[in-house]
Design an enzyme around this catalytic site. Structure first.
Site, PDB file in Angstrom:
ATOM      1  N   ASP A  88      39.439  31.068  47.724  1.00 44.98           N
ATOM      2  CA  ASP A  88      39.928  29.968  46.893  1.00 44.98           C
ATOM      3  C   ASP A  88      41.279  30.364  46.319  1.00 44.98           C
ATOM      4  O   ASP A  88      41.707  31.511  46.448  1.00 44.98           O
ATOM      5  CB  ASP A  88      38.908  29.548  45.818  1.00 44.98           C
ATOM      6  CG  ASP A  88      38.727  30.558  44.708  1.00 44.98           C
ATOM      7  OD1 ASP A  88      38.238  30.167  43.653  1.00 44.98           O
ATOM      8  OD2 ASP A  88      39.057  31.754  44.886  1.00 44.98           O
ATOM      9  N   TYR A  90      44.618  31.348  44.046  1.00 38.45           N
ATOM     10  CA  TYR A  90      44.888  32.181  42.877  1.00 38.45           C
ATOM     11  C   TYR A  90      44.680  31.341  41.621  1.00 38.45           C
ATOM     12  O   TYR A  90      45.034  30.162  41.584  1.00 38.45           O
ATOM     13  CB  TYR A  90      46.319  32.689  42.906  1.00 38.45           C
ATOM     14  CG  TYR A  90      46.642  33.652  44.035  1.00 38.45           C
ATOM     15  CD1 TYR A  90      45.910  34.824  44.221  1.00 38.45           C
ATOM     16  CD2 TYR A  90      47.701  33.411  44.901  1.00 38.45           C
ATOM     17  CE1 TYR A  90      46.229  35.722  45.244  1.00 38.45           C
ATOM     18  CE2 TYR A  90      48.033  34.300  45.924  1.00 38.45           C
ATOM     19  CZ  TYR A  90      47.287  35.446  46.088  1.00 38.45           C
ATOM     20  OH  TYR A  90      47.606  36.328  47.090  1.00 38.45           O
ATOM     21  N   PHE A 101      46.816  33.297  50.060  1.00 40.65           N
ATOM     22  CA  PHE A 101      47.455  34.589  49.805  1.00 40.65           C
ATOM     23  C   PHE A 101      48.921  34.486  49.376  1.00 40.65           C
ATOM     24  O   PHE A 101      49.514  35.487  48.996  1.00 40.65           O
ATOM     25  CB  PHE A 101      47.337  35.530  51.023  1.00 40.65           C
ATOM     26  CG  PHE A 101      45.922  35.876  51.367  1.00 40.65           C
ATOM     27  CD1 PHE A 101      45.214  36.807  50.621  1.00 40.65           C
ATOM     28  CD2 PHE A 101      45.271  35.247  52.424  1.00 40.65           C
ATOM     29  CE1 PHE A 101      43.889  37.116  50.919  1.00 40.65           C
ATOM     30  CE2 PHE A 101      43.945  35.556  52.725  1.00 40.65           C
ATOM     31  CZ  PHE A 101      43.251  36.493  51.976  1.00 40.65           C
ATOM     32  N   HIS A 210      38.157  42.734  53.101  1.00 36.98           N
ATOM     33  CA  HIS A 210      39.170  41.943  52.396  1.00 36.98           C
ATOM     34  C   HIS A 210      40.256  42.875  51.843  1.00 36.98           C
ATOM     35  O   HIS A 210      39.970  44.019  51.467  1.00 36.98           O
ATOM     36  CB  HIS A 210      38.500  41.177  51.254  1.00 36.98           C
ATOM     37  CG  HIS A 210      39.338  40.077  50.686  1.00 36.98           C
ATOM     38  ND1 HIS A 210      40.304  40.304  49.726  1.00 36.98           N
ATOM     39  CD2 HIS A 210      39.355  38.746  50.942  1.00 36.98           C
ATOM     40  CE1 HIS A 210      40.873  39.155  49.411  1.00 36.98           C
ATOM     41  NE2 HIS A 210      40.321  38.198  50.142  1.00 36.98           N
TER      42      HIS A 210
END
Length: 250
Positions: A88, A90, A101, A210
């Site tokens: 989801d 920031y 990202f 991740h």
């Protein structure tokens, strides 16, 4: 019924109560409008709109309404060569702008992106810029998609399970239906669950931990960026130029 402003900053007209008009985000490429037509017309998407209208009235929600669908605006379906899936947006002020990202010019790259830059440097000789604006990747065919497209400020995953997953799963399925090879990059347990949506034998799925500080030790050294380009070049596709400009411009 009167026109009503929707969660994406444009007006959706409902001709009658019995035949609600699809809520199509403004500026969406025709290929995405066609691929997602059923989702945009669904009762669940109208319910998501209503939820977000109330959320924006009572909370600070990121990204700003006009930016929610930027990933699809910047990378039409016909251009998608790579899909990098985030969870989801920031949740800090000024960060999210609709690309997974990525942050806007002038915003300090968050820790996950700093780690992505470190792996890029080790993998393909990337020179880290002073920004975290990934639009140049999107314009080359890298779909920077989050599974959930909005979030409350300072409350990660606060909009999970509210209806976005139906839309973004439909995006992944539409990309899976492309006859050309697409490379799907799935980082972390959440993203890796979406691998089941990728059924086309022509595609390549790259999975790893991740890049967040919590799992970065298992992310570093996985060389996803050179693997993406090798998979594209194997079928005659142009490789992605991962190098970003040293200075960002919108």
């Amino acid at each position: 019924m009167t026109d009503q402003p929707d969660l994406f900053g444009q007006v959706a007209t409902n001709p009658t109560a019995d035949t609600p008009k699809p809520l199509v985000p403004a500026g969406l490429p025709e290929s995405w409008q066609t691929a997602l037509a059923a989702e945009f017309a669904s009762p669940s998407f109208h319910a998501l709109r209503d939820f977000l209208v109330e959320e924006r009235r009572t909370h600070t929600v990121f990204p700003p309404a006009p930016d929610v669908f930027n990933a699809l605006r910047l990378t039409p379906l016909e251009n998608v060569k790579v899909l990098i899936l985030g969870q989801d947006p920031y949740h800090g002020p000024g960060q999210a702008h609709g690309l997974s990202f990525s942050v806007r010019p002038g915003v300090r790259p968050p820790p996950s992106l700093v780690n992505i830059y470190k792996e890029l440097q080790a993998d393909v000789g990337f020179k880290p810029p002073r920004h975290g604006y990934l639009r140049p990747w999107a314009e080359q065919g890298v779909l920077l998609l989050n599974a959930v497209l909005t979030v409350r400020q300072a409350e990660p995953n606060s909009h999970a399970g509210k209806g976005w997953e139906a839309i973004t799963d439909a995006v992944i399925r539409a990309v899976n239906e492309k006859p050309e090879r697409v490379v799907f990059v799935l980082w972390g347990a959440y993203a890796r669950k979406k691998a089941k949506l990728v059924t086309g034998k022509q595609h390549v799925v790259i999975e790893s931990a991740h890049p967040s500080p919590l799992s970065v030790a298992k992310f570093m050294g996985t060389k996803p960026f050179s693997k993406v380009n090798a998979a594209l070049e194997e079928v005659g596709e142009t490789a992605i130029d991962w190098q970003l400009p040293m200075e960002a411009s919108e």
